[in-house]
Design an enzyme around this catalytic site. Sequence first.
Site, PDB file in Angstrom:
ATOM      1  N   ARG A   1      37.426  48.393  -5.793  1.00 20.92           N
ATOM      2  CA  ARG A   1      37.534  49.399  -4.722  1.00 20.92           C
ATOM      3  C   ARG A   1      36.174  49.955  -4.287  1.00 20.92           C
ATOM      4  NH1 ARG A   1      41.934  51.547  -7.781  1.00 20.92           N
ATOM      5  NH2 ARG A   1      43.840  50.513  -7.148  1.00 20.92           N
TER       6      ARG A   1
ATOM      7  N   LYS B   1      28.864  48.082   8.611  1.00 24.56           N
ATOM      8  CA  LYS B   1      30.012  47.327   9.115  1.00 24.56           C
ATOM      9  C   LYS B   1      30.044  45.999   8.370  1.00 24.56           C
ATOM     10  CE  LYS B   1      30.932  48.838  13.865  1.00 24.56           C
ATOM     11  NZ  LYS B   1      30.952  48.452  15.290  1.00 24.56           N
TER      12      LYS B   1
ATOM     13  N   GLU C   1      19.606  41.089  20.005  1.00 24.86           N
ATOM     14  CA  GLU C   1      19.997  42.405  19.480  1.00 24.86           C
ATOM     15  C   GLU C   1      18.814  43.393  19.539  1.00 24.86           C
ATOM     16  OE1 GLU C   1      23.194  43.048  18.764  1.00 24.86           O
ATOM     17  OE2 GLU C   1      24.096  41.478  17.495  1.00 24.86           O
TER      18      GLU C   1
ATOM     19  N   LYS D   1      18.962  52.044  15.218  1.00 24.58           N
ATOM     20  CA  LYS D   1      20.307  51.878  14.645  1.00 24.58           C
ATOM     21  C   LYS D   1      20.585  52.957  13.607  1.00 24.58           C
ATOM     22  CE  LYS D   1      23.865  48.861  13.026  1.00 24.58           C
ATOM     23  NZ  LYS D   1      24.433  47.529  12.897  1.00 24.58           N
TER      24      LYS D   1
ATOM     25  N   GLU E   1      32.118  55.001  14.061  1.00 25.44           N
ATOM     26  CA  GLU E   1      32.365  54.648  15.454  1.00 25.44           C
ATOM     27  C   GLU E   1      33.515  55.442  16.072  1.00 25.44           C
ATOM     28  OE1 GLU E   1      31.557  50.405  16.644  1.00 25.44           O
ATOM     29  OE2 GLU E   1      33.569  50.589  17.486  1.00 25.44           O
TER      30      GLU E   1
ATOM     31  N   ARG F   1      28.581  55.495  18.470  1.00 23.55           N
ATOM     32  CA  ARG F   1      28.210  54.227  17.819  1.00 23.55           C
ATOM     33  C   ARG F   1      28.664  53.020  18.647  1.00 23.55           C
ATOM     34  NH1 ARG F   1      28.236  52.147  11.521  1.00 23.55           N
ATOM     35  NH2 ARG F   1      27.602  50.033  12.052  1.00 23.55           N
TER      36      ARG F   1
ATOM     37  N   ASN G   1      27.670  48.252  20.685  1.00 23.98           N
ATOM     38  CA  ASN G   1      28.519  47.136  21.078  1.00 23.98           C
ATOM     39  C   ASN G   1      28.181  46.621  22.483  1.00 23.98           C
ATOM     40  OD1 ASN G   1      31.787  46.170  20.447  1.00 23.98           O
ATOM     41  ND2 ASN G   1      30.446  46.788  18.782  1.00 23.98           N
TER      42      ASN G   1
ATOM     43  N   HIS H   1      29.004  43.113  23.568  1.00 27.24           N
ATOM     44  CA  HIS H   1      29.800  42.487  22.498  1.00 27.24           C
ATOM     45  C   HIS H   1      31.252  42.210  22.897  1.00 27.24           C
ATOM     46  CE1 HIS H   1      26.306  43.386  20.127  1.00 27.24           C
ATOM     47  NE2 HIS H   1      26.840  42.840  19.047  1.00 27.24           N
TER      48      HIS H   1
ATOM     49  N   HIS I   1      31.955  38.668  21.948  1.00 30.74           N
ATOM     50  CA  HIS I   1      32.922  38.339  20.893  1.00 30.74           C
ATOM     51  C   HIS I   1      34.048  37.451  21.435  1.00 30.74           C
ATOM     52  CE1 HIS I   1      31.921  41.829  17.882  1.00 30.74           C
ATOM     53  NE2 HIS I   1      31.058  40.857  17.852  1.00 30.74           N
TER      54      HIS I   1
ATOM     55  N   HIS J   1      26.197  34.265  17.417  1.00 31.61           N
ATOM     56  CA  HIS J   1      26.499  35.639  17.813  1.00 31.61           C
ATOM     57  C   HIS J   1      25.482  36.207  18.818  1.00 31.61           C
ATOM     58  CE1 HIS J   1      27.916  39.753  17.497  1.00 31.61           C
ATOM     59  NE2 HIS J   1      26.667  40.132  17.247  1.00 31.61           N
TER      60      HIS J   1
HETATM   61  N1  NAD Z   1      27.545  44.166  10.461  1.00 34.20           N
HETATM   62  C1  NAD Z   1      26.896  44.349  11.591  1.00 34.20           C
HETATM   63  O1  NAD Z   1      26.562  45.473  11.987  1.00 34.20           O
HETATM   64  C2  NAD Z   1      26.501  43.165  12.411  1.00 34.20           C
HETATM   65  C3  NAD Z   1      25.548  43.293  13.427  1.00 34.20           C
HETATM   66  C4  NAD Z   1      25.186  42.178  14.155  1.00 34.20           C
HETATM   67  C5  NAD Z   1      25.737  40.939  13.840  1.00 34.20           C
HETATM   68  N2  NAD Z   1      26.636  40.848  12.832  1.00 34.20           N
HETATM   69  C6  NAD Z   1      27.163  39.531  12.436  1.00 34.20           C
HETATM   70  O2  NAD Z   1      26.089  38.767  11.940  1.00 34.20           O
HETATM   71  C7  NAD Z   1      26.385  37.382  12.121  1.00 34.20           C
HETATM   72  C8  NAD Z   1      25.202  36.679  12.729  1.00 34.20           C
HETATM   73  O3  NAD Z   1      24.110  36.817  11.849  1.00 34.20           O
HETATM   74  P1  NAD Z   1      22.906  35.777  11.920  1.00 34.20           P
HETATM   75  O4  NAD Z   1      22.479  35.602  13.323  1.00 34.20           O
HETATM   76  O5  NAD Z   1      21.928  36.198  10.909  1.00 34.20           O
HETATM   77  O6  NAD Z   1      23.613  34.413  11.521  1.00 34.20           O
HETATM   78  P2  NAD Z   1      23.637  33.578  10.151  1.00 34.20           P
HETATM   79  O7  NAD Z   1      23.863  34.421   8.995  1.00 34.20           O
HETATM   80  O8  NAD Z   1      24.581  32.456  10.410  1.00 34.20           O
HETATM   81  O9  NAD Z   1      22.151  33.015  10.060  1.00 34.20           O
HETATM   82  C9  NAD Z   1      21.703  32.172  11.077  1.00 34.20           C
HETATM   83  C10 NAD Z   1      21.249  30.808  10.512  1.00 34.20           C
HETATM   84  O10 NAD Z   1      19.942  30.947  10.004  1.00 34.20           O
HETATM   85  C11 NAD Z   1      19.880  30.522   8.642  1.00 34.20           C
HETATM   86  N3  NAD Z   1      18.878  31.357   8.016  1.00 34.20           N
HETATM   87  C12 NAD Z   1      18.963  32.674   7.729  1.00 34.20           C
HETATM   88  N4  NAD Z   1      17.784  33.124   7.295  1.00 34.20           N
HETATM   89  C13 NAD Z   1      16.945  32.063   7.298  1.00 34.20           C
HETATM   90  C14 NAD Z   1      15.565  31.915   6.976  1.00 34.20           C
HETATM   91  N5  NAD Z   1      14.813  32.946   6.610  1.00 34.20           N
HETATM   92  N6  NAD Z   1      15.021  30.690   7.079  1.00 34.20           N
HETATM   93  C15 NAD Z   1      15.777  29.616   7.501  1.00 34.20           C
HETATM   94  N7  NAD Z   1      17.064  29.713   7.844  1.00 34.20           N
HETATM   95  C16 NAD Z   1      17.632  30.929   7.739  1.00 34.20           C
HETATM   96  C17 NAD Z   1      21.283  30.654   8.133  1.00 34.20           C
HETATM   97  O11 NAD Z   1      21.512  29.783   7.051  1.00 34.20           O
HETATM   98  C18 NAD Z   1      22.101  30.273   9.369  1.00 34.20           C
HETATM   99  O12 NAD Z   1      22.178  28.875   9.472  1.00 34.20           O
HETATM  100  C19 NAD Z   1      27.619  37.324  12.986  1.00 34.20           C
HETATM  101  O13 NAD Z   1      28.733  37.038  12.200  1.00 34.20           O
HETATM  102  C20 NAD Z   1      27.727  38.717  13.558  1.00 34.20           C
HETATM  103  O14 NAD Z   1      29.042  39.065  13.864  1.00 34.20           O
HETATM  104  C21 NAD Z   1      27.026  41.918  12.121  1.00 34.20           C
HETATM  105  O1  LIG Z   2      26.778  48.284  14.026  1.00 35.49           O
HETATM  106  C1  LIG Z   2      27.465  48.359  15.046  1.00 35.49           C
HETATM  107  O2  LIG Z   2      28.194  49.331  15.272  1.00 35.49           O
HETATM  108  C2  LIG Z   2      27.451  47.268  16.042  1.00 35.49           C
HETATM  109  O3  LIG Z   2      28.260  47.264  16.954  1.00 35.49           O
HETATM  110  C3  LIG Z   2      26.414  46.211  15.891  1.00 35.49           C
HETATM  111  C4  LIG Z   2      26.786  44.882  16.507  1.00 35.49           C
HETATM  112  O4  LIG Z   2      25.575  44.212  16.813  1.00 35.49           O
HETATM  113  C5  LIG Z   2      27.556  43.974  15.562  1.00 35.49           C
HETATM  114  O5  LIG Z   2      27.695  42.708  16.119  1.00 35.49           O
HETATM  115  C6  LIG Z   2      28.860  44.493  15.040  1.00 35.49           C
HETATM  116  O6  LIG Z   2      29.349  43.693  13.996  1.00 35.49           O
HETATM  117  C7  LIG Z   2      29.935  44.518  16.084  1.00 35.49           C
HETATM  118  O7  LIG Z   2      30.896  45.414  15.651  1.00 35.49           O
HETATM  119  P1  LIG Z   2      32.428  45.256  15.951  1.00 35.49           P
HETATM  120  O8  LIG Z   2      32.977  46.556  15.465  1.00 35.49           O
HETATM  121  O9  LIG Z   2      32.600  45.057  17.409  1.00 35.49           O
HETATM  122  O10 LIG Z   2      32.911  44.090  15.173  1.00 35.49           O
HETATM  123 ZN    ZN Z   3      25.953  42.142  17.295  1.00 32.31          ZN
END
Ligand code: NAD
Ligand SMILES: O=C(O)C(=O)C[C@@H](O)[C@H](O)[C@H](O)COP(=O)(O)O
Ligand code: ZN
Length: 376
Positions: free
Chosen positions: A129, A151, A193, A234, A244, A248, A252, A255, A259, A274
Amino acid sequence: MMSQVKPAERKVRVNLGDRSYDILIGPGLIAAAGREIASRLKGRKMAVITDENVAPRYLEPLMASLGRSGIEAVSLVLPAGEKTKSFEHLIPVCDAILGARIERNDAVVALGGGVIGDLTGFAAGIVRRGSRFIQVPTSLLAQVDSSVGGKTGINSPHGKNLIGVFHQPDLVLADTDVLDSLSPREFRAGYAEVAKYGLIDKPDFFKWLEENWQAVFAGGAARIEAIAVSCQAKAEVVAADERENGMRALLNLGHTFGHALEAATEYDSSRLVHGEGVAIGMVLAHEFSARMNLASPDDARRVEAHLKAVGLPTRMDDICGHLPPAERLMEAIAQDKKVKGGKLTFILTRGIGRSFVADDVPASEVLGFLKEKHPQ
Ligand SMILES: NC(=O)c1ccc[n+]([C@@H]2O[C@H](COP(=O)([O-])OP(=O)(O)OC[C@H]3O[C@@H](n4cnc5c(N)ncnc54)[C@H](O)[C@@H]3O)[C@@H](O)[C@H]2O)c1
Ligand SMILES: O=C(O)C(=O)C[C@@H](O)[C@H](O)[C@H](O)COP(=O)(O)O
Ligand SMILES: [Zn+2]
């Protein structure tokens, strides 16, 4: 070659009361990870989750650094790519954490991009948990966005990130050296981003990016500055509205469209990642705002010109392969987490750096707009 251990160049604090944490940004932070973690956390057992592209480069240096600080760690390497954000891969992550008897005060460590960060953070949020969680983001996108703010989650065939929890990390270690091995395509995706923060409410930052993007791509001080400005932006939004309930949602920007396009391409990273979806989505958000007479079409043209200049896709036509019809994109949009009482919420704009949350956007207007923009 990893840089020698030295103090982080930049520190950003996320102020969330007793869940506040630091984001350290700079070279050499993987080599310094053990020291930084051990000085903040009591636990001495960790599970490190990473992917197959990151592991050969950075897993051993991270494990060695943890070991030097008396931290006993196990690791799990997952396939790379967006499809890994799924129930299928959540199971082995939970099993690895439990199998290693990681207690609540130990920690789960995400070493990778946003995919690994979101999946691992979700596992950390639900195992026992809620377990402690450390982000070691290795993509530009993860360093400027996904590692910050708590998130976490996985995708569903119904839409992006529809299953997850808010679970803040205890520490973020953004080692800027590792960005040198990122592919140009993935660096550009993360840059979308970065540009987003300018377009939300920092017109001067957007202008700075238009003038300095080559230096950001080249590395060095400009890159660190762009990462730090992004994390600071951020951190402020998250501190003001962690879950959110209001502003917040500005994070998005781009997005809702982005998305829907990711779901429409079945999370196939070879077609769309993404950040690319966000780039196309931000252009669409500016164009839709102009269509609604909220902003000048010149702003949409300026946004598109900059994103194009750095090499990002900016139109649905830029996505290879067949796209489902606009009506199907609307189904994904209807599943967006911002929908309230069945009404669509979009992040729209009155101009560069003047974004706002628009509730009750007419679905018929969005559908008409998407039909116009749709390539087929
Ligand atoms: N939680 C949040 O607030 C938030 C915000 C923005 C995006 N996201 C999510 O994040 C994801 C996208 O993240 P991403 O763009 O990092 O994608 P990813 O994690 O798929 O990484 C991109 C690619 O780069 C490679 N890689 C990563 N670091 C590397 C390095 N230093 N050297 C060589 N290769 C490397 C990975 O293996 C992958 O193939 C999506 O699922 C998106 O929804 C979440
Ligand atoms: O942190 C946030 O809030 C964001 O919206 C950051 C976005 O870049 C990110 O892709 C996030 O995962 C999107 O949120 P979601 O709630 O639409 O899934
Ligand atoms: Zn994003």
